[in-house]
Design a protein around this motif. Structure first.
Motif, PDB file in Angstrom:
ATOM      1  N   THR A  56       0.843  -1.194   0.000  1.00 27.10           N
ATOM      2  CA  THR A  56       0.000   0.000   0.000  1.00 27.10           C
ATOM      3  C   THR A  56       0.881   1.249   0.000  1.00 27.10           C
ATOM      4  O   THR A  56       2.108   1.167   0.067  1.00 27.10           O
ATOM      5  CB  THR A  56      -0.910   0.027   1.250  1.00 27.10           C
ATOM      6  OG1 THR A  56      -0.087   0.190   2.413  1.00 27.10           O
ATOM      7  CG2 THR A  56      -1.708  -1.260   1.371  1.00 27.10           C
ATOM      8  N   GLY A  57       0.239   2.407  -0.034  1.00 22.60           N
ATOM      9  CA  GLY A  57       0.984   3.661  -0.056  1.00 22.60           C
ATOM     10  C   GLY A  57       1.847   3.886   1.176  1.00 22.60           C
ATOM     11  O   GLY A  57       2.829   4.648   1.125  1.00 22.60           O
ATOM     12  N   ARG A  60       5.852   3.727   1.251  1.00 21.27           N
ATOM     13  CA  ARG A  60       6.766   4.801   0.840  1.00 21.27           C
ATOM     14  C   ARG A  60       7.576   5.329   2.009  1.00 21.27           C
ATOM     15  O   ARG A  60       8.634   5.929   1.814  1.00 21.27           O
ATOM     16  CB  ARG A  60       5.975   5.962   0.214  1.00 21.27           C
ATOM     17  CG  ARG A  60       5.245   5.628  -1.075  1.00 21.27           C
ATOM     18  CD  ARG A  60       4.779   6.901  -1.759  1.00 21.27           C
ATOM     19  NE  ARG A  60       3.940   7.717  -0.898  1.00 21.27           N
ATOM     20  CZ  ARG A  60       2.609   7.633  -0.859  1.00 21.27           C
ATOM     21  NH1 ARG A  60       1.979   6.743  -1.615  1.00 21.27           N
ATOM     22  NH2 ARG A  60       1.911   8.427  -0.073  1.00 21.27           N
ATOM     23  N   SER A  78      -5.477   2.301   5.497  1.00 19.36           N
ATOM     24  CA  SER A  78      -4.664   1.882   4.357  1.00 19.36           C
ATOM     25  C   SER A  78      -5.218   0.615   3.715  1.00 19.36           C
ATOM     26  O   SER A  78      -5.354   0.533   2.493  1.00 19.36           O
ATOM     27  CB  SER A  78      -3.218   1.660   4.797  1.00 19.36           C
ATOM     28  OG  SER A  78      -2.418   1.269   3.709  1.00 19.36           O
TER      29      SER A  78
END
Length: 372
Positions: A56-57, A60, A78
């Motif tokens: 998922t994001g 990062r 998320s």
């Protein structure tokens, strides 16, 4: 399976029993990608590099990958914002991954409903910071609502043990089938002495503890027990309790971490027995030890009741207290064991049997008119 299948897991940021099970699932359903929230290759098993990992994001943020517990306020949103497009999603979950949205059927292999929601005192232990406790107190009501709602989106639940089956029934009102996790060590594979170990250690007949260093694992009680025992203890694991445990350990305790399979095989082959005092949902170390013909000393609780045959593959103690643990260690060492009987027990927890049971459940849920 002819249908498309995706494996889902909470996060791949550590080395533990759940991650071993995910690898077994990935081997059993070769080619299936793994969807997770966070993936830190350096901190988990290297075999995941051979699998397609989708994140998922949150991934990062390197700090969250290295300290996944700080991601707790963000994980529910998320996973809820992530849709897995597959005919079947096989979810490996202890609190988060069952929240992924899916376009097809969702089958949850549950290690336990979230400990940090439903067993906070056991999970946090007495040394948790006030900030951690305050954050959980603030988030828990909303997260419990979210958690129960996501559980209802599954087409089927599978429990790792009887105690988890009952927990799923009590918390979610869902009847789950039991499929015990497999052991994944090849007894015939290469063996390498870990750094920090020695031939002298092997000759001493040491006791082996394999555990994440978390409060509910009760490794501190084991370390304290060996302050009154003449035997050597080897602790393999990492976690937030590490510094505290090292500080209280006597000279007969050796700490190791981040070991390869070959190094773990060496330890299992050379130890006299394995010890576990955790409030475990299943616990793989007794089965891994049994594959090498070694008995286990364990707390009479939870998943150990499924994985140990008393006086055949191990002995129990009734309290995670140093005196009870020390007495059980002496009892284990004072009797003879049948390595053949112990190995035969381990064979019932093979990876092949595990995948066959999962495949049967998946077929029953996904076929027309199936359980879903």
């Amino acid at each position: 399976m002819s249908r498309s299948l995706v494996i889902a897991h909470d996060y791949l940021t550590q080395r533990g029993g759940a991650e071993k099970v995910v690898l077994a699932i990935a081997r059993g359903f070769a080619g299936a990608p793994i969807q997770t929230t966070l993936y830190e290759p350096a901190d988990t098993y290297p075999e995941f590099e051979q699998v397609e990992i989708r994140t998922t994001g949150l991934n990062r943020f390197g700090w969250l990958r290295r300290h996944h517990r700080y991601a707790l306020p963000f994980l529910a949103r998320s996973v809820s914002a992530t849709t897995i497009d597959a005919d079947v999603t096989l979810v490996s979950s202890s609190g988060w991954a069952h929240g992924f949205r899916t376009t097809g059927r969702k089958i949850v292999y549950c290690y336990s409903p979230a400990r940090w929601l439903y067993q906070q005192d056991v999970y946090l232990g007495e040394h948790a910071s006030w900030t951690t406790r305050a954050m959980l107190a603030l988030l828990a009501p909303w997260l419990r609502h979210w958690d129960r709602r996501q559980a209802k989106t599954a087409d089927a639940y599978i429990a790792v043990s009887r105690v988890v089956q009952q927990r799923i029934r009590d918390i979610y009102g869902i009847e789950a089938e039991i499929v015990h996790p497999p052991h994944s060590y090849s007894v015939t594979g290469e063996r390498h002495m870990p750094r920090g170990a020695s031939d002298e250690l092997a000759a001493s007949g040491f006791v082996l503890c394999v555990s994440r260093l978390l409060p509910y694992k009760n490794v501190g009680a084991i370390v304290d027990a060996f302050s009154d025992l003449p035997h050597q203890l080897v602790v393999v694991g990492a976690g937030p309790e590490e510094a505290r445990l090292r500080g209280r350990a006597f000279k007969n305790v050796t700490f190791l971490k981040e070991l390869s399979d070959a190094e773990m095989r060496w330890l299992y082959a050379h130890c006299d027995s394995v010890i576990a005092a955790s409030y475990e949902d299943f616990g793989l170390s007794p089965i891994e030890a049994a594959a090498f013909g070694k008995p286990t000393v364990a707390l009479r609780w939870g998943g150990f009741l499924d994985s140990i045959v008393e006086d055949v593959t191990g002995v129990y103690f009734d309290r995670p207290a140093p005196d009870a643990i020390a007495e059980a260690v002496l009892r284990c060492r004072g009797r003879s064991w049948s390595s053949d009987a112990i190995r035969a027990h381990a064979q019932t927890f093979s990876e092949e049997a595990f995948i066959a049971k999962l495949s049967s459940i998946l077929a029953g849920v996904t076929m027309p008119g199936g359980r879903g």
